[in-house]
Motif scaffolding. Structure first.
Motif, PDB file in Angstrom:
ATOM      1  N   VAL A   1      -9.563  -7.158  -1.014  1.00 47.35           N
ATOM      2  CA  VAL A   1      -8.323  -6.415  -0.789  1.00 47.35           C
ATOM      3  C   VAL A   1      -7.256  -7.386  -0.279  1.00 47.35           C
ATOM      4  CG1 VAL A   1      -7.292  -4.368   0.234  1.00 47.35           C
ATOM      5  CG2 VAL A   1      -9.781  -4.470  -0.078  1.00 47.35           C
ATOM      6  N   ALA A   2      -6.198  -7.563  -1.060  1.00 51.24           N
ATOM      7  CA  ALA A   2      -5.133  -8.508  -0.701  1.00 51.24           C
ATOM      8  C   ALA A   2      -4.165  -7.884   0.302  1.00 51.24           C
ATOM      9  CB  ALA A   2      -4.385  -8.960  -1.946  1.00 51.24           C
ATOM     10  N   GLY A   3      -3.338  -8.742   0.876  1.00 49.55           N
ATOM     11  CA  GLY A   3      -2.418  -8.311   1.915  1.00 49.55           C
ATOM     12  C   GLY A   3      -1.145  -7.675   1.391  1.00 49.55           C
ATOM     13  N   ALA A   4      -0.157  -7.593   2.261  1.00 48.64           N
ATOM     14  CA  ALA A   4       1.096  -6.900   1.960  1.00 48.64           C
ATOM     15  C   ALA A   4       1.726  -7.432   0.674  1.00 48.64           C
ATOM     16  CB  ALA A   4       2.067  -7.070   3.124  1.00 48.64           C
ATOM     17  N   TRP A   5       2.288  -6.508  -0.071  1.00 47.10           N
ATOM     18  CA  TRP A   5       3.057  -6.755  -1.306  1.00 47.10           C
ATOM     19  C   TRP A   5       2.199  -7.091  -2.529  1.00 47.10           C
ATOM     20  CZ3 TRP A   5       4.483 -10.409   2.749  1.00 47.10           C
ATOM     21  CH2 TRP A   5       5.406  -9.872   3.657  1.00 47.10           C
ATOM     22  N   LEU A   6       0.910  -7.290  -2.332  1.00 44.75           N
ATOM     23  CA  LEU A   6       0.065  -7.796  -3.415  1.00 44.75           C
ATOM     24  C   LEU A   6      -0.896  -6.730  -3.929  1.00 44.75           C
ATOM     25  CD1 LEU A   6      -0.862 -11.243  -1.797  1.00 44.75           C
ATOM     26  CD2 LEU A   6       1.051 -10.730  -3.337  1.00 44.75           C
ATOM     27  N   GLY A   7      -1.405  -6.952  -5.156  1.00 46.92           N
ATOM     28  CA  GLY A   7      -2.401  -6.077  -5.741  1.00 46.92           C
ATOM     29  C   GLY A   7      -3.654  -6.847  -6.095  1.00 46.92           C
TER      30      GLY A   7
ATOM     31  N   ALA B   1       1.727  -2.741  -6.555  1.00 40.82           N
ATOM     32  CA  ALA B   1       1.423  -3.257  -7.897  1.00 40.82           C
ATOM     33  C   ALA B   1       1.378  -2.113  -8.908  1.00 40.82           C
ATOM     34  CB  ALA B   1       0.131  -4.060  -7.861  1.00 40.82           C
ATOM     35  N   GLU B   2       0.286  -1.993  -9.652  1.00 40.47           N
ATOM     36  CA  GLU B   2       0.200  -0.962 -10.688  1.00 40.47           C
ATOM     37  C   GLU B   2       0.072   0.446 -10.116  1.00 40.47           C
ATOM     38  OE1 GLU B   2      -4.162  -2.152 -10.059  1.00 40.47           O
ATOM     39  OE2 GLU B   2      -2.181  -3.094  -9.972  1.00 40.47           O
ATOM     40  N   ARG B   3      -0.064   0.541  -8.784  1.00 40.84           N
ATOM     41  CA  ARG B   3      -0.163   1.856  -8.138  1.00 40.84           C
ATOM     42  C   ARG B   3       1.122   2.194  -7.379  1.00 40.84           C
ATOM     43  NH1 ARG B   3      -5.615   2.780  -5.089  1.00 40.84           N
ATOM     44  NH2 ARG B   3      -5.132   4.940  -5.695  1.00 40.84           N
ATOM     45  N   GLN B   4       2.211   1.543  -7.738  1.00 38.39           N
ATOM     46  CA  GLN B   4       3.513   1.877  -7.152  1.00 38.39           C
ATOM     47  C   GLN B   4       3.839   3.347  -7.419  1.00 38.39           C
ATOM     48  OE1 GLN B   4       6.936  -1.105  -7.262  1.00 38.39           O
ATOM     49  NE2 GLN B   4       5.666  -1.792  -8.956  1.00 38.39           N
TER      50      GLN B   4
END
Length: 233
Positions: free
Chosen positions: A7-13, A40-43
């Protein structure tokens, strides 16, 4: 076979782990990179901090994963730490990659007093989202210009409620089997809360001579550290 959940951090997917995933799979393990709600793709999906915790728990339960090494980078150490205790005996180890750690009743911003006004100001000015960093913010972290371009091109605004809602822990975090990876270009010493947790017999410290985004700057070495952490459990 270990199942790595990344699981990446803020702003990332999930895309942030693209160079780490093949290294772990080549070692014979299952790997599942996860994009949290609103990114990301779940915006567009509404998200608070507990939404992100549930995203992680739901993915592990949906795939019926066992022997899980749960990896949280930066902001995501907060939901990952909460999810780690909620998946019970599915957990093998949790790895915090230069990350924040949850404290019961505390939020991301409350645990970062020197940055609180900056984050809250960005959220207020950007319709409830923390605006992504600029290219200049990535200087000094061991990244090439191409890597910085890749991060800034893929970054999406981060849902503000995930940063201001409090964590909920059901037992002391120090009871979990954990590795904390400190990326030394982002500061040579772990934050105070992490230093206290590292006193636990269940926690270990690892170090990597790069900046805050090692999945881009040192993906192969990051993968090796993750594999060593899994083997230590």
């Amino acid at each position: 076979m270990t199942e790595f959940v990344l699981v990446a951090g803020a702003w990332l997917g999930s895309w942030a782990w693209d160079e780490v995933v093949p290294e772990l799979r080549a070692a014979g393990h299952g790997v599942h990179a996860l994009t949290l709600s609103g990114l990301a793709e779940r915006q567009g999906l509404p998200a608070g901090q507990q939404t992100h915790v549930q995203d992680i728990v739901d993915e592990i339960e949906r795939l019926d994963l066992r022997d899980v090494v749960l990896v949280g980078h930066s902001y995501s150490g907060i939901p990952v730490g909460q999810a780690a205790e909620r998946i019970g005996d599915r957990l093998r180890r949790v790895v915090f990659v230069d990350s924040n750690v949850p404290a019961d009743g505390e939020s991301f911003v409350s645990a970062w007093p020197e940055g609180r006004s900056m984050v809250e100001g960005s959220i207020a000015a950007n319709g409830g989202f923390w605006a992504p960093l600029t290219a200049a913010d990535y200087a000094g972290h061991g990244l090439t210009d191409e890597q910085i371009d890749r991060i800034t091109a893929g970054a999406t605004p981060h849902p503000g409620a995930t940063l201001t809602e409090p964590s909920v822990l059901r037992r002391p975090l120090g009871e979990l089997p954990a590795t904390y990876l400190k990326c030394v270009l982002d500061g040579p010493e772990p934050m105070e809360a992490v230093a206290e947790l590292l006193k636990s017999e269940h926690w270990e410290l690892a170090e990597l001579g790069t900046g805050h985004w090692p999945m881009f700057s040192e993906p192969q070495e990051l993968a090796r550290i993750l594999l060593r952490s899994a083997a230590a459990s």
